[in-house]
Design a protein around this motif. Structure first.
Motif: not given
Length: 219
Positions: A19-34
């Protein structure tokens, strides 16, 4: 302190299907991430891994502070796509929100937890006359507002919304957009699984999830 959540090389297979392969993402405070992408692309699976509801087969999640050092994972407030509350549940919305902050057998809600729960229910737009009504006697939209209040209670630094526009009515969506703006104003992060990156008033960062992950230019 600012906190960034990073996934590194996340991979998972369900029922023998990757279902997922080598997923690299990031999420930061103060940001709206979709998180956007096709149905079955792995968006909700990634969210479940972030929430600790599903273990990844490979990779890891790291949380780092301003200085790049690893920090304790922040609490994530979570609004699921659909209500998981049983129609026959006897617990009230108020008690349910309080329990989410201080769970445990033989629980007796503290005054501060009850006050926080009332504030969260008010922010979620649930009529105060319904706060002590058993959730089984609430409509689907009202139960979703209880779940929204549960996600907001305790002011978590990140709010995770799984396709929120599918279970809320027009007034509920208006309330949620206001809440998202308020959370960003407080320096919190908002992560939204969606098919429309503008649904919650726009996005500061967009990740397309379709087994792998790719950042999409905003605008």
């Amino acid at each position: 302190m600012s906190v960034e959540i990073r996934t590194e090389g996340i991979g998972v297979a369900l029922g023998g299907v990757e279902v997922l392969s080598d997923v690299g993402v990031f999420f930061r405070r103060g940001e709206r991430t979709a998180l956007v992408g096709p149905n079955g692309g792995g968006k909700t699976t990634l969210v479940r891994i972030l929430l600790g509801l599903l273990p990844a087969d490979r990779g890891r999640i790291r949380c780092v502070g301003d200085d790049g050092r690893e920090v304790r994972p922040p609490r994530l407030g979570y609004l699921p796509q659909r209500s998981s509350l049983a129609p026959e549940a006897p617990v009230s919305g108020l008690d349910l929100v309080v329990l989410s902050m201080t769970p445990g057998p033989g629980f007796s809600g503290t005054a501060s937890a009850c006050e926080e729960a009332r504030c969260a229910l008010a922010r979620a737009g649930l009529d105060p006359a319904l706060w002590t009504r058993p959730v089984g006697r609430l409509s689907g939209g009202q139960r979703q507002r209880v779940l929204l209040a549960r996600a907001l209670a305790g002011s978590p630094p990140f709010l995770v919304l799984d396709e929120p526009d599918t279970a809320l009515d027009a007034e509920g969506l208006k309330t949620l957009r206001r809440i998202v703006a308020e959370e960003i104003g407080r320096g919190h992060g908002v992560i939204t699984v969606t098919h429309d990156s503008d649904a919650m008033g726009g996005a500061d960062r967009i990740w397309r999830i379709d087994r792998t992950a790719a950042e999409v230019p905003v605008g």
